[in-house]
Design a protein around this motif. Sequence first.
Motif, PDB file in Angstrom:
ATOM      1  N   HIS A  83       0.683  -0.746   0.025  1.00 39.95           N
ATOM      2  CA  HIS A  83       0.306   0.016   0.036  1.00 39.95           C
ATOM      3  C   HIS A  83       0.173   0.614  -0.213  1.00 39.95           C
ATOM      4  N   SER A  84       1.837   1.387   0.599  1.00 42.93           N
ATOM      5  CA  SER A  84       3.129   1.982   0.554  1.00 42.93           C
ATOM      6  C   SER A  84       3.234   2.826  -0.766  1.00 42.93           C
ATOM      7  N   GLU A  85       3.690   1.494  -1.558  1.00 42.51           N
ATOM      8  CA  GLU A  85       4.106   1.270  -2.831  1.00 42.51           C
ATOM      9  C   GLU A  85       3.303   2.516  -3.636  1.00 42.51           C
ATOM     10  N   ASN A  86       2.407   2.186  -4.035  1.00 41.77           N
ATOM     11  CA  ASN A  86       0.834   2.567  -4.520  1.00 41.77           C
ATOM     12  C   ASN A  86       0.510   3.429  -4.087  1.00 41.77           C
ATOM     13  N   SER A  87       0.842   3.929  -3.267  1.00 43.35           N
ATOM     14  CA  SER A  87      -0.674   4.793  -2.529  1.00 43.35           C
ATOM     15  C   SER A  87       0.197   6.469  -1.449  1.00 43.35           C
ATOM     16  N   PHE A  88       1.462   6.562  -1.571  1.00 42.53           N
ATOM     17  CA  PHE A  88       2.474   7.294   0.017  1.00 42.53           C
ATOM     18  C   PHE A  88       2.665   7.799  -1.441  1.00 42.53           C
ATOM     19  N   ASN A  89       2.975   9.480  -0.670  1.00 46.34           N
ATOM     20  CA  ASN A  89       3.426  10.713  -0.803  1.00 46.34           C
ATOM     21  C   ASN A  89       4.338  11.140  -0.610  1.00 46.34           C
ATOM     22  N   PHE A  90       5.453  11.392  -0.972  1.00 43.55           N
ATOM     23  CA  PHE A  90       6.747  11.202  -0.033  1.00 43.55           C
ATOM     24  C   PHE A  90       7.421  12.727   0.333  1.00 43.55           C
ATOM     25  N   HIS A  91       6.539  13.716  -0.526  1.00 41.27           N
ATOM     26  CA  HIS A  91       6.315  14.926  -0.354  1.00 41.27           C
ATOM     27  C   HIS A  91       5.466  15.198   0.243  1.00 41.27           C
ATOM     28  N   THR A  92       4.703  14.734   1.148  1.00 35.73           N
ATOM     29  CA  THR A  92       4.506  14.884   2.043  1.00 35.73           C
ATOM     30  C   THR A  92       4.473  14.703   3.552  1.00 35.73           C
ATOM     31  N   ALA A  93       4.663  13.248   3.131  1.00 37.06           N
ATOM     32  CA  ALA A  93       4.860  12.818   5.240  1.00 37.06           C
ATOM     33  C   ALA A  93       5.382  11.704   4.280  1.00 37.06           C
ATOM     34  N   LYS A  94       5.923  10.715   5.957  1.00 44.89           N
ATOM     35  CA  LYS A  94       6.914   9.553   5.332  1.00 44.89           C
ATOM     36  C   LYS A  94       6.047   8.688   6.921  1.00 44.89           C
ATOM     37  N   PRO A  95       6.593   7.324   5.291  1.00 46.17           N
ATOM     38  CA  PRO A  95       5.552   5.865   6.476  1.00 46.17           C
ATOM     39  C   PRO A  95       6.627   5.374   7.158  1.00 46.17           C
ATOM     40  N   GLU A  96       5.528   5.068   7.747  1.00 45.21           N
ATOM     41  CA  GLU A  96       5.610   4.123   9.611  1.00 45.21           C
ATOM     42  C   GLU A  96       7.406   3.664   8.743  1.00 45.21           C
ATOM     43  N   GLY A  97       8.017   4.040   9.991  1.00 40.92           N
ATOM     44  CA  GLY A  97       9.312   2.702   9.890  1.00 40.92           C
ATOM     45  C   GLY A  97      10.621   3.921   9.092  1.00 40.92           C
ATOM     46  N   PHE A  98       9.898   4.610   7.849  1.00 45.82           N
ATOM     47  CA  PHE A  98      11.260   5.853   7.580  1.00 45.82           C
ATOM     48  C   PHE A  98      11.667   6.352   8.296  1.00 45.82           C
ATOM     49  N   THR A  99      12.983   6.371   7.881  1.00 42.35           N
ATOM     50  CA  THR A  99      14.145   6.812   8.823  1.00 42.35           C
ATOM     51  C   THR A  99      14.750   7.713   7.835  1.00 42.35           C
ATOM     52  N   ASP A 100      15.282   9.463   8.000  1.00 42.16           N
ATOM     53  CA  ASP A 100      16.328   9.654   6.991  1.00 42.16           C
ATOM     54  C   ASP A 100      17.915   9.613   6.867  1.00 42.16           C
ATOM     55  N   GLN A 101      17.780   7.925   8.141  1.00 42.71           N
ATOM     56  CA  GLN A 101      19.636   7.209   7.631  1.00 42.71           C
ATOM     57  C   GLN A 101      19.304   5.729   7.082  1.00 42.71           C
ATOM     58  N   MET A 102      18.251   5.904   5.950  1.00 43.98           N
ATOM     59  CA  MET A 102      17.534   4.703   5.627  1.00 43.98           C
ATOM     60  C   MET A 102      18.949   3.903   4.440  1.00 43.98           C
TER      61      MET A 102
END
Length: 802
Positions: free
Chosen positions: A83-102
């Motif tokens: 679902h994150s891949e198909n509908s998530f917008n990285f420009h508006t928010a970050k998914p759960e578990g996402f980190t800037d240090q990926m």
Amino acid sequence: IIYLFIQCYFNIAVNFDFTKNYLDLIVTHASVIYMLSRIDDKKAIVGMYNCAYEFSNGNRTLFYHSFLLPLMFSLIQLCIVLHSENSFNFHTAKPEGFTDQMAELLYYMEKLRTLLAQHRYVIQRYHLQYLSQYDALALNDTVQGMYVCPEEESVLMSSFVSTLSAMSLKHLDAGEEFDLKPFRLDWLRLQAYTSISKAPLALKDYPELAKVMNMAQFHTRMMDNVNELLCETADLSILCFHARVFEKLFSQSSEDVSMQRYLTAFPVICSHFSQCLHPLCPEETEDIKNQSLKLCVTFLEEISRQTCTVVLEICAEQCNLHEKLLPKHSAETISTARNKKLKKSLPKKGDVPKEKPGTESLRKDRVIVTNLDKMHQALTELCASYSICADFTVFKHIIVPAEFLLAQLEIRLNKVIVQMANYKQRTHEIARPSDLLAGIQAYVTSLHSLSCYINIDVTRLVKSVLLQQMQPLDSYGAQTITTLYTNWFLEGLLRQASRALIVHCPTTQCFVNQNTENEQSFHAEEYSDICGLRSLAELIGPFGLKFLNENLMWHIISQVGELKKLVSDNMDALVQMRANYENPEAMSDLQKKLTGSENVLKRMTIVGVILSFSSMIQDALEEVNVSIYVTLGVYEMASAAGLPCEIDPALVSAIANMQTDNSSIEEEFKITCLLLVFIAVSLPTLCLDPNSFYSREHGGHQNNIHCLATAVNHLAAAMFTVQRKNIQTQLQEFLKVASSILLQLGQNVERVEIKNRDSVYLLLHMIVEQSPFLSQDMLEMCFPYVLLRNAYREWVTQSVTD
């Protein structure tokens, strides 16, 4: 199947392998059912989620068995990812578990994998000793303390102890391969025996045994199955099916300066994607392979592009600093110091003093960060990412990240060098060869400092780029500085020299501008002096100079073709003049029948100017002393090395190629002889041109007719060589005809032709002096030396008077 396994005991902390295999089985069946179900049936996933929610809140029912929870949560988590891949917008928010240090997380995962592979022997040695000297003893003590142990289970546990105790460092040092799969299979069998209900030996009653065996099982995998263990614990192949998210993570990480040192982890992860393949789905192989290679190449090209941009910005900055140190900027400093010493007018208060070179290195506080400091910091971060591995494999393709950087640098450096030439075809402007060479040397010096950051062969890069610049086109079909300078010298300098707007100066061995009302856009001496041509020879090398020379020869051949037409138009008159050159009356009548005398001399002057420039280039090439590694004939090799030749091999080759099939050698020989006669009988017309005056300063004539000496000698030698005739004999004939015609000028004291007669006499002396086939004795037999002496005396007298 589920009902059968309900009779078993599952605990991931006790019977790990048994529980894991059970869950894998359930996941496989659930996945098959999910793929083969209709859309409406897939809504059952929601029901599974509801059940999981009820179980997690303590509302248990007998409808579903409990440790099903891991399956439910796994499926739910997979749905979230999709679902994150198909509908998530990285420009508006970050998914759960996402980190800037990926990027950092992925980098260190790959780094650990690399370390495990590099230090396999150390790991095996450690775990071998652990198994034989600790696990075996601990297991033996645990087995001895068991109060219930059936015979079959006792045999298995005894074999465990004996297998672990028998392991020795001698086997490892001898290079033997360990195979402990039977050990792990027996442990799985024992888990199955002791996990069913009503088992004589219940494993759940002996947690210490399970703990020791699970630990020993892990240690055995570190001995012979590290790769599979890594696949289980650090496999990132699932990212192959989420390429959009993967690319977005890379894009965001590349924009963060603190994450740039970890960027190479992204292309390296593409090497995991081969683990997605399955023998039952062979049709996916090609698609996954293409996807993996595409992502890998895209990531590496972007990393290389960013690194290349920073490198070239640093080089450009260093080039600007180096440019301030060139000698041409010293005049202003010297003038200021001289004026200050002589106490002349000082600069006004409003004038800002010009900064001296080196001022940029002075700073009052180290906290102050310059733009160059920031670029070096960025370069350090980017180059650090290449240290993760020297190479890796993606679907049997060996990928070398440093080669992508070299390829990118090669492309960009070729473009930069061409841009530094600053060629403007409309206005015939181009950078001086000496300035361009200094700029390239500054770039090369800065590029060599790149080897301090990353292990790449900068010397190979520089050689590859410079060799491409020595060809007309680079490896990508773009124009090089060889083509640009060839066009400029032909269209800019030599074209104006053919109109006498620029004069060849034998004294200083360069071309100089004439003092005319229309000022030239460039100073010819800055491009054609010894320094300029040496720099040109270093820039384009022997191959580039060969290309330039070939273009020069093409222009000469076009002039020779026109000269032959003029000879054909005046064939009858020239034949008679050749036979009656000693008869003044007959020559006077025949000269009136000639047409195009001025045209002949003009075209021969153009040929002479081109040949003089070609000779200057050869001298510059000899000074540079470039090594030649080509197999040529004696004359070709000497010419390629810059050594002077009596016969120009390039001109001989060009004339030989222009021979037509319709004309015989004898006909060509006749035309060549008559051409020399045409030139000789046309020499008196030079006296009519006021610019035929011989300049002491330049060591030549103001209208470049002194280049006729070069044209006559080189052209005659080349044409008679092709025709296999005696060069000296034919040049002697030319000398006799020319001497006879010029001697007739002395008899006409009242004619206009005597104005620059002495300058034309000097031209005849130049022809003999420059010819390897004529001598002064031959000249004195045809032309009195007293006339030459008087001509030199007149020239010196007039020069002193001026």
